[in-house]
Structures are given as C-alpha cells and as structure tokens.
Design a protein around this motif. Structure first.
Motif, PDB file in Angstrom:
ATOM      1  N   LYS A   1     -10.387   2.325  -4.929  1.00  0.00           N
ATOM      2  CA  LYS A   1      -9.087   2.000  -5.505  1.00  0.00           C
ATOM      3  C   LYS A   1      -8.070   3.117  -5.234  1.00  0.00           C
TER       4      LYS A   1
ATOM      5  N   ASN B   1      -1.193  -1.070  -8.276  1.00  0.00           N
ATOM      6  CA  ASN B   1      -0.051  -0.465  -7.608  1.00  0.00           C
ATOM      7  C   ASN B   1      -0.457   0.357  -6.393  1.00  0.00           C
ATOM      8  N   THR B   2       0.507   0.577  -5.507  1.00  0.00           N
ATOM      9  CA  THR B   2       0.368   1.572  -4.450  1.00  0.00           C
ATOM     10  C   THR B   2       1.371   2.674  -4.724  1.00  0.00           C
ATOM     11  N   SER B   3       1.169   3.808  -4.088  1.00  0.00           N
ATOM     12  CA  SER B   3       1.975   4.980  -4.433  1.00  0.00           C
ATOM     13  C   SER B   3       3.459   4.772  -4.153  1.00  0.00           C
TER      14      SER B   3
ATOM     15  N   SER C   1      -2.678   4.090   0.256  1.00  0.00           N
ATOM     16  CA  SER C   1      -2.567   3.481   1.581  1.00  0.00           C
ATOM     17  C   SER C   1      -1.148   3.492   2.127  1.00  0.00           C
ATOM     18  N   SER C   2      -0.155   3.537   1.243  1.00  0.00           N
ATOM     19  CA  SER C   2       1.238   3.533   1.688  1.00  0.00           C
ATOM     20  C   SER C   2       1.789   4.942   1.913  1.00  0.00           C
TER      21      SER C   2
ATOM     22  N   GLU D   1      -6.843   2.602  -1.751  1.00  0.00           N
ATOM     23  CA  GLU D   1      -5.830   1.544  -1.705  1.00  0.00           C
ATOM     24  C   GLU D   1      -4.499   2.045  -2.260  1.00  0.00           C
ATOM     25  N   PHE D   2      -4.561   2.784  -3.345  1.00  0.00           N
ATOM     26  CA  PHE D   2      -3.337   3.298  -3.963  1.00  0.00           C
ATOM     27  C   PHE D   2      -2.571   4.194  -2.996  1.00  0.00           C
TER      28      PHE D   2
END
Length: 343
Positions: A18, A253-255, A24-25, A21-22
């Motif tokens: 997770k 969420n993503t960062s 990933s941006s 994924e968070f």
C-alpha cells in the motif's frame, strides 16, 4: 508522541504494498522512519527498504538501537537524526542516566561500519538547556562526528504554558542571549572559511542571502505527510490523536492527491517574518495550545533569531566576494531531511 494513543495500533497494520501504491505518483520520494522509536520495528524498516527504491531514506531515532541496524541498510540512509541534548549531564538529565554513553558508542559504531551520510544531533530545548553551551558541545566534540546540529523548542505541545515551564519568559531572555552568542560564533567561523553546521542558521540564512521567500520549511501538509499505524494520514507526526487533522488514507490516496492539503493560517500569513519563517510549526499554529499570547511569545524567539542572522548578511556577502566562503555551501538542506529549520 510520548505515550501510545489508545485508539491506534502500536505497529503498522497496513501492508508495504500500500505504501508502494501511495508513492506511485512521486518520482523521487523521501521516506522518513519516525516514532516513537522506529528501530523497534527494524524488520519492517528493512522490508520497506527492500521493496522501495526511495531517493532518500531518513531516520529519526533515540539512537539506542543503532548498533543493531544491519550495515547494508545503515549505509543506505541519507540522513540519521539522533536525539541528544548536549553533553553527558544535560542528555542524561533529559533522557535517563547512561543514555549519553550509549549514544556515543553507537555513533562511533555506525561511523566505523561506513555510515557516511548526514549525521544530525536533534536537540529538544527545555528549561534545562543552555543553547549556547549545548550546541557548541555537540558541534565541536569531534568524537561525536555530527555533521549538523538542529534544535527545536519543547513548546506548545501541551495545554498551558505552565505544563513544562516554570518561567518561560525568563528562560526565553536567556535563550535569545544564547542565540546572539551563537550567531557571533557562527560568523567568526565563517570569516575563517569554516561553515559550522547549525541547521536553523543555514536553513534561514540561505533565504536571507538570496532574498528568497519560503513556505513551511518542514513541508508539513504541503509536500510532506505522516502515515499513522492505522493507515490514516496526517499532515505531520505530531497530532495522531487529532482526528480533524487527518488528510487522507494510505488505502485510498496517492501522494500527489494530498499536496497542499493544508496550510498555515492568517496569524502566520500576516506576520512580518513569514517570508523567512514560513509558519514555524503547523501543529502549533492550528492548535494554539498556549493561547494567542503564548503563541506570540514563542514567535518572538523566531523574530529574534531572524534579526540576528540578518545582521551578519553584509559580512557574509563580503566573504563570498573574497572567495573565503562559497555561496553554494550555504544551501542547506538539499532535500527535506525532516529538520523543521525554525526551532
């Protein structure tokens, strides 16, 4: 936090996947391990470092378990901040008898095993502190090998100025006098071509020198966030018990979705030193646990610090012109290493 929050698990319940994924941006993430004491979860730290290729890894630690951290992981840290408040007497008063000797041994150990990153003494400044004496001890004692010293005032974390302080106003006068002496010490060393690694001085002075404004130096709520053990995300590690400070969740969420989630309010935005301070502490500004008068009192220490650093600008510009000091060497930190800059 000093005591575990009763509604939060002691260990992270979210999966490392997770976190991947968070982030990933974010093309160049910095990951800081923070507590409590993060090295109590050493296996989890190593798992994250195995699975995520972060641009920078940072560790804030009490230092007592550093000798247990495997070398292959130790040398990957860009920055390690060790909680230490001054000499043996000062540190042991604040953190328990024998703490200083253990820290000194562990610092020698990590250096001997090849840690070449930025080693920062992270001081908590309280009524037991003599800012001039304690900072000089940490930056001048060669055996400790600290590259930088950072300090933060132990203020506004409790409701009421009397909780931690007997006479903050009187102590503040001594603190401001100590800052005056420290600026003089820093300036003398600059004239000798040596830049002493005093984080608040460097972090503020680079903006003074370049006529450059800053936002919140720690980037809390802007580009930096804290993931709680339950996966909820706050703007910084200080307020895990404040549910209204939650800005997201690692599960959803993503960062990049959280950037600029929260900023400082009117009190700071209208302040005459905001361009160089950036708000000092978002948690303190949002809660004002000491009330407006107590909040303003602490801000006086920041204004004094900035005033004294401004007073040596001309001296330093002349040193740069003569080639005694390189302007580029005053650009610190190069990345968010979790030092708040403003004490």
């Amino acid at each position: 936090m000093n005591e575990p929050h009763p509604d939060l698990p002691l260990k992270p319940v979210w999966k490392t996947e997770k976190l991947i994924e968070f982030l990933s941006s974010d093309p160049s993430p910095t990951i800081c391990f923070y507590g409590g004491e993060p090295l109590l979860e050493m296996d989890r730290i190593m798992e994250i470092m195995d699975k995520i290729d972060a641009t920078h890894y940072t560790l804030q630690t009490n230092g007592l378990l550093l000798n247990k951290l495997p070398t292959e992981y130790l040398i990957r840290f860009s920055t390690i901040l060790v909680s230490i408040d001054g000499d043996r007497e000062t540190t042991d008063i604040n953190r328990g008898k024998g703490t200083y000797d253990k820290l000194q041994a562990n610092i020698l150990d990590i250096r001997s095993r090849g840690f070449a990153g930025d080693l920062i003494a992270r001081m908590a400044i309280s009524e037991t502190s003599d800012i001039y004496k304690d900072v000089l001890y940490l930056i001048e004692t060669e055996e400790l090998t600290f590259d930088h010293v950072h300090w933060q005032l132990d203020v506004q974390w409790d409701e009421g100025i009397e909780t931690r302080w007997k006479d903050f106003t009187r102590w503040m006068a001594r603190y401001n006098q100590g800052i005056l002496k420290l600026v003089g010490y820093w300036n003398v060393n600059l004239k000798n071509g040596e830049i002493k690694g005093l984080v608040p001085f460097l972090g503020i002075f680079r903006h003074i020198l370049n006529d450059r404004s800053t936002d919140l130096p720690c980037e809390a709520g802007l580009r930096s966030f804290a993931i709680r053990t339950d996966g909820k995300i706050t703007f910084c590690p200080l307020p895990p018990e404040y549910e209204h400070f939650i800005v997201g969740n690692i599960e959803t969420n993503t960062s990049n979705e959280l950037e600029n989630a929260i900023g400082v309010g009117k009190t700071c935005l209208e302040c005459e030193v905001y361009n160089l301070c950036g708000g000092r502490c978002l948690f303190a500004e949002k809660t004002k646990l000491w009330g407006d008068s107590g909040f303003d009192l602490v801000c006086e220490t920041v204004k004094h610090l900035i005033k004294e650093l401004k007073s040596i600008r001309t001296d330093v510009e002349k040193l740069i012109e003569k080639g005694i000091v390189q302007k580029s060497d005053l650009e610190y930190p190069e990345y968010n290493n979790t030092t708040e800059i403003i004490p």
